[in-house]
Design a protein around this motif. Structure first.
Motif, mmCIF file in Angstrom:
data_model
loop_
_atom_site.group_PDB
_atom_site.id
_atom_site.type_symbol
_atom_site.label_atom_id
_atom_site.label_comp_id
_atom_site.label_asym_id
_atom_site.label_seq_id
_atom_site.Cartn_x
_atom_site.Cartn_y
_atom_site.Cartn_z
ATOM 1 N N GLU A 4 0.830 -1.203 0.000
ATOM 2 C CA GLU A 4 0.000 0.000 0.000
ATOM 3 C C GLU A 4 0.868 1.257 0.000
ATOM 4 O OE1 GLU A 4 -4.160 -0.579 1.819
ATOM 5 O OE2 GLU A 4 -2.766 -1.430 3.298
ATOM 6 N N PHE A 5 1.948 1.231 0.785
ATOM 7 C CA PHE A 5 2.853 2.377 0.772
ATOM 8 C C PHE A 5 3.579 2.496 -0.564
ATOM 9 C CE2 PHE A 5 2.716 2.757 5.501
ATOM 10 C CZ PHE A 5 2.384 4.103 5.536
ATOM 11 N N PHE A 99 -9.857 3.684 8.336
ATOM 12 C CA PHE A 99 -10.597 2.558 7.742
ATOM 13 C C PHE A 99 -12.041 2.535 8.207
ATOM 14 C CE2 PHE A 99 -12.208 -1.740 7.515
ATOM 15 C CZ PHE A 99 -11.785 -2.166 6.278
ATOM 16 N N PRO A 100 -12.984 2.574 7.267
ATOM 17 C CA PRO A 100 -12.897 2.732 5.821
ATOM 18 C C PRO A 100 -12.883 4.209 5.432
ATOM 19 C CG PRO A 100 -15.172 2.351 6.430
ATOM 20 C CD PRO A 100 -14.363 2.304 7.711
ATOM 21 N N SER A 101 -12.621 4.476 4.171
ATOM 22 C CA SER A 101 -12.628 5.848 3.676
ATOM 23 C C SER A 101 -14.062 6.376 3.660
ATOM 24 C CB SER A 101 -12.050 5.898 2.261
ATOM 25 O OG SER A 101 -12.345 7.142 1.650
ATOM 26 N N GLY A 102 -14.324 7.380 4.476
ATOM 27 C CA GLY A 102 -15.658 7.967 4.531
ATOM 28 C C GLY A 102 -16.030 8.696 3.251
ATOM 29 N N ARG A 136 -8.389 10.432 -2.591
ATOM 30 C CA ARG A 136 -7.996 10.114 -1.215
ATOM 31 C C ARG A 136 -6.647 9.420 -1.182
ATOM 32 N NH1 ARG A 136 -9.888 13.541 1.577
ATOM 33 N NH2 ARG A 136 -9.994 12.292 3.449
ATOM 34 N N LEU A 137 -6.341 8.658 -2.203
ATOM 35 C CA LEU A 137 -5.029 8.006 -2.326
ATOM 36 C C LEU A 137 -3.986 9.026 -2.767
ATOM 37 C CD1 LEU A 137 -6.191 4.789 -4.202
ATOM 38 C CD2 LEU A 137 -5.725 5.026 -1.756
ATOM 39 N N TYR A 138 -4.324 9.773 -3.780
ATOM 40 C CA TYR A 138 -3.434 10.788 -4.336
ATOM 41 C C TYR A 138 -3.000 11.778 -3.254
ATOM 42 C CZ TYR A 138 -1.913 14.561 -7.502
ATOM 43 O OH TYR A 138 -1.200 15.545 -8.149
ATOM 44 N N PRO A 144 -5.018 2.149 0.145
ATOM 45 C CA PRO A 144 -5.884 1.534 -0.872
ATOM 46 C C PRO A 144 -6.980 0.638 -0.286
ATOM 47 C CG PRO A 144 -3.617 1.473 -1.608
ATOM 48 C CD PRO A 144 -3.597 1.973 -0.182
ATOM 49 N N THR A 145 -6.669 -0.100 0.777
ATOM 50 C CA THR A 145 -7.695 -0.965 1.357
ATOM 51 C C THR A 145 -8.795 -0.152 2.053
ATOM 52 O OG1 THR A 145 -6.204 -1.325 3.237
ATOM 53 C CG2 THR A 145 -6.331 -3.071 1.571
ATOM 54 N N ASP A 146 -8.483 1.034 2.541
ATOM 55 C CA ASP A 146 -9.516 1.922 3.104
ATOM 56 C C ASP A 146 -10.501 2.317 2.010
ATOM 57 O OD1 ASP A 146 -7.866 1.985 5.399
ATOM 58 O OD2 ASP A 146 -7.000 3.934 4.856
ATOM 59 N N VAL A 147 -9.955 2.686 0.858
ATOM 60 C CA VAL A 147 -10.774 3.106 -0.274
ATOM 61 C C VAL A 147 -11.572 1.918 -0.816
ATOM 62 C CG1 VAL A 147 -10.644 3.969 -2.651
ATOM 63 C CG2 VAL A 147 -9.335 5.087 -0.839
#
Length: 174
Positions: A4-5, A99-102, A136-138, A144-147
């Motif tokens: 993920e990092f 976690f998770p991405s709201g 949110r990743l950018y 990524p797993t949150d998204v």
């Protein structure tokens, strides 16, 4: 977490000033679910789309309870920007868990609800939700797993809200 990092680091290398502005704009649309709540309210005001508005509010409410109140606190996952504070942020560091991405959750709850109602409007809403999720990743505020979890939960909540609305409609006609 290493992969993920690696992905988040790769995204840091594609930053440009114009892309930074676009990503900040899209992520801001979903702050506190404002865009999707506004759309739900608009749909609620129009008789032809009233059930869509109710379904969106129901879906978003389910997401707030399960995502923000339960799962974020249950998992208490640190955000990437907390783990690696040396990465410069373009937005303020969020104060809640990762976690998770709201943003992703509310975006897919809203977009999928719209898609169930009208495929053309839904396609545009899903495109916006996808850009919000990517932002949110950018912006280095989610893994990524949150998204991914926000996306899957959002789809599920929209489906569940649709099922509840359909059941309520059948009950009312009986």
């Amino acid at each position: 977490m290493a992969w993920e990092f690696e992905l988040l680091s790769a995204l840091q290398r594609i930053h440009t000033p114009w892309l930074d502005r676009i990503m900040v704009f899209f992520t801001t649309l979903a702050n506190h679910g404002e865009l999707w709540l506004f759309l739900a309210f608009l749909f609620l005001c129009v008789p032809r789309t009233r059930r869509l508005g109710l379904g969106m509010f129901l879906s978003i409410g389910l997401g707030f309870i399960t995502g923000n109140l339960i799962l974020k606190n249950l998992f208490a996952r640190s955000r990437p920007c907390w783990v690696r504070p040396e990465v410069p942020l373009l937005v303020r560091s969020p104060g809640d868990y990762s976690f998770p991405s709201g943003h992703t959750l509310v975006s897919f709850e809203g977009a999928v609800s719209i898609w169930y109602h009208d495929r053309r409007w839904g396609a545009a809403a899903l495109a916006a939700a996808a850009v919000i999720a990517f932002s949110r990743l950018y912006l280095f505020v989610h893994f990524p797993t949150d998204v991914g979890a926000g996306l899957l939960l959002g789809i599920f909540h929209a489906w569940a809200a649709g099922q509840i609305m359909a059941f309520a409609g059948r009950e009312r006609k009986s």
